[in-house]
Write a protein that holds these residues in place. Structure first.
Motif, PDB file in Angstrom:
ATOM      1  N   MET A 168       0.611  -1.104  -0.129  1.00 44.62           N
ATOM      2  CA  MET A 168      -0.070   0.168   0.045  1.00 44.62           C
ATOM      3  C   MET A 168       0.833   1.195   0.053  1.00 44.62           C
ATOM      4  N   LYS A 169       0.600   2.041  -0.955  1.00 45.31           N
ATOM      5  CA  LYS A 169       1.057   3.246  -1.198  1.00 45.31           C
ATOM      6  C   LYS A 169       0.612   4.475  -0.943  1.00 45.31           C
ATOM      7  N   LEU A 170       0.850   5.159   0.158  1.00 39.99           N
ATOM      8  CA  LEU A 170       0.122   6.616   0.482  1.00 39.99           C
ATOM      9  C   LEU A 170       0.163   7.315  -0.278  1.00 39.99           C
ATOM     10  N   ASP A 171       1.181   7.579  -1.227  1.00 40.63           N
ATOM     11  CA  ASP A 171       1.526   8.826  -1.960  1.00 40.63           C
ATOM     12  C   ASP A 171       0.228   9.046  -3.080  1.00 40.63           C
ATOM     13  N   ILE A 172      -0.416   7.935  -3.122  1.00 37.92           N
ATOM     14  CA  ILE A 172      -1.708   8.117  -4.218  1.00 37.92           C
ATOM     15  C   ILE A 172      -2.766   9.191  -3.599  1.00 37.92           C
ATOM     16  N   PHE A 173      -2.551   9.358  -2.279  1.00 37.14           N
ATOM     17  CA  PHE A 173      -3.850  10.408  -1.852  1.00 37.14           C
ATOM     18  C   PHE A 173      -3.259  11.733  -2.100  1.00 37.14           C
TER      19      PHE A 173
ATOM     20  N   PHE B 256      -7.230   2.677 -10.354  1.00 38.98           N
ATOM     21  CA  PHE B 256      -6.869   1.181 -10.031  1.00 38.98           C
ATOM     22  C   PHE B 256      -6.165   0.862  -8.677  1.00 38.98           C
ATOM     23  N   ARG B 257      -6.368   1.988  -7.786  1.00 38.39           N
ATOM     24  CA  ARG B 257      -6.020   1.723  -6.351  1.00 38.39           C
ATOM     25  C   ARG B 257      -7.145   1.366  -5.540  1.00 38.39           C
ATOM     26  N   TYR B 258      -7.701   0.245  -5.886  1.00 39.03           N
ATOM     27  CA  TYR B 258      -8.987   0.011  -5.016  1.00 39.03           C
ATOM     28  C   TYR B 258      -8.530  -0.155  -3.684  1.00 39.03           C
ATOM     29  N   PHE B 259      -7.463  -0.872  -3.444  1.00 38.08           N
ATOM     30  CA  PHE B 259      -7.187  -1.188  -2.066  1.00 38.08           C
ATOM     31  C   PHE B 259      -7.022  -0.070  -1.197  1.00 38.08           C
TER      32      PHE B 259
END
Lengths: 242, 241
Positions: free
Chosen positions: B1-6, B200-203
């Motif tokens: 899990m990469k938090l940078d997506i947020f 596509f970062r559903y998780f």
């Protein structure tokens, strides 16, 4: 003061009161007794219209209880009632229990209502408990508060519906003492009770009920001396044995 | 899990994905709050109506509760959004003056408000009926009117008694706001799905949404527990004298 004329009441097809008539004069103490299920609690609840009845008439101070245009809250405010299970308002302090109806029904100021409440708590020996809640008091104390709550409305008559039946034996007398004092002061009282000692001490008349009928309605001396009906004799012999 | 997506920008949007979820959360909270106020007021009225001795009032209350309890919430959303305006011309006229977001918001509040009010009505009814009949008589006996008896005697205790089930209803309401995504309201679940579909970062998206729903439900729970302690009656144990 209270006149009950030929009252009959049915629950569906079941007749719980049959043609009951009696009266309570001003200043008179009338004890209503009888076996359980005889209709005595139902009858006393008819007097302030907590129970409707289908036939007959009850008047309190000249006002017809069953009439459609009778202002029931106004009538009930003039009649004090004490219940078997006290029925204090649990979310209100003892003092608030005494002042709620004074303020909301009689329109007294909070100060006047509190002064009245304090005097009555003093009278029933509970002045120190004004700030407590009903759940923090013993049964006997709660019932004395309930009597004070009824008296706070300056009632013209008091109804007691088995006021000591839910109490532990050691608390019965503290409640009866308050009632005896009240009777001696000349309060008009109708009392449903099994406490024959109380009846002997202060009652003027005793009404004996069985199966929804008033079987005997006699001065105290006659009732205890020589009850006319067999049913009353049997009842007395049963409850006076101990 | 990469938090940078947020922290990445939403394509064609005005902020980051984190801000998108936060804006969704605002709609969720707004709908929940306003629907709760509506549900509490209506539910109390209907609950009280069902405990009166007026036959027609209790019938009306019973019908109300059955109506909103027996239709799936998702179906109710579509009924309020698509069917009701068509049935009632004046509503249709009014709806056309709203922009789509306002229309979705009003629909969500009204739908969840009615749905939840039926459940609160049931709690209020059972709370009043759990009080001994003698309490009502005691109120009448000192001369209180029926309205005063409810206001000063029956409801204060009934509300106290039903705080635990009311807490469940509040938490359910908060979670039920997610169904408003079905009519396009851009609340938290809508934004979460959008984030999943576009990145596509559903998780990460659903992990965040799950956490947020848990936190606000638990906060609601704590607020109710606080209220319960604050209004506790000294010496009173529910159901006993």
């Amino acid at each position: 003061m209270i006149a009950i004329n030929n009252i009959s009441k049915w629950y569906g097809g079941f007749r719980v009161l049959t043609d009951c008539s009696t009266a309570v004069a001003k200043g008179e103490v009338v004890v209503v007794c009888g076996p359980s299920g005889s209709g005595k609690s139902t009858l006393i609840k008819c007097v302030n219209a907590l129970e409707p009845f289908q036939q007959g008439e009850i008047t309190v101070d000249g006002v017809s209880v069953g009439a459609k245009d009778t202002d029931l809250p106004k009538l009930r405010a003039r009649i004090g009632m004490v219940f078997q299970n006290f029925e204090l308002f649990p979310h209100l302090s003892v003092m608030e229990n005494l002042t709620l109806a004074q303020i909301k029904v009689l329109g007294r100021t909070p100060e006047a209502a509190t002064a009245k409440g304090a005097a009555l708590l003093e009278r029933v020996g509970l002045a120190a408990h004004a700030a407590k809640f009903p759940g923090q008091l013993s049964g006997g104390q709660q019932q004395r508060v309930a009597i004070a709550r009824a008296l706070a409305m300056d009632p013209i008559a008091m109804l007691f519906d088995e006021p000591t039946s839910a109490l532990d034996p050691e608390m019965i007398n503290e409640v009866l003492d308050v009632m005896v004092d009240l009777a001696k002061e000349g309060m008009t009282m109708m009392v449903v009770t099994h406490e024959m000692g109380f009846a002997r001490k202060v009652a003027h008349r005793v009404v004996f009920m069985d199966k929804g009928e008033i079987v005997e309605d006699a001065p105290k001396e006659d009732f205890f001396g020589k009850p006319r009906s067999e049913r009353a004799q049997l009842f007395l012999s049963k409850i006076l044995q101990h | 899990m990469k938090l940078d997506i947020f922290l990445q920008q939403v394509p064609d949007g005005d902020g980051t994905w984190w801000q998108s979820l936060a804006s969704g959360l605002q709609w969720t909270l707004l709908v929940a709050l306003l629907a709760w106020i509506m549900a509490f007021a209506l539910g109390s009225l209907v609950g009280v109506a069902r405990t009166t001795d007026k036959r027609w009032l209790t019938r009306l209350g019973d019908t109300y509760v059955e109506l909103f309890r027996n239709i799936p919430l998702l179906v109710q959303f579509f009924l309020w959004y698509f069917v009701v305006p068509g049935l009632i011309p004046s509503v249709k006229v009014w709806v056309t003056t709203l922009d789509p977001t306002q229309h979705q918001l009003v629909t969500a509040i009204v739908c969840l408000g009615f749905f939840t009010s039926a459940r609160i009505a049931e709690q209020v009814r059972s709370g009043i009926q759990s009080l001994a009949r003698g309490q009502r008589n005691a109120g009448y006996a000192v001369g209180l009117t029926q309205v005063q008896t409810y206001r000063f005697v029956l409801l204060p205790m009934a509300y106290r008694i039903i705080i635990p089930p009311l807490t469940s209803e509040l938490m359910n309401l908060i979670k039920n706001t997610a169904v408003a995504y079905s009519i396009g309201l851009t609340e938290l679940f809508f934004r979460t799905r959008e984030m999943g579909e576009m990145t596509f970062r559903y998780f990460e998206a659903f992990a965040a949404a799950t956490l947020i729903y848990i936190v606000i439900s638990m906060a609601a729970n704590r607020v109710m527990a606080f209220i319960e302690r604050r209004v506790a009656v000294p010496g009173y144990i529910a159901g006993s004298h």
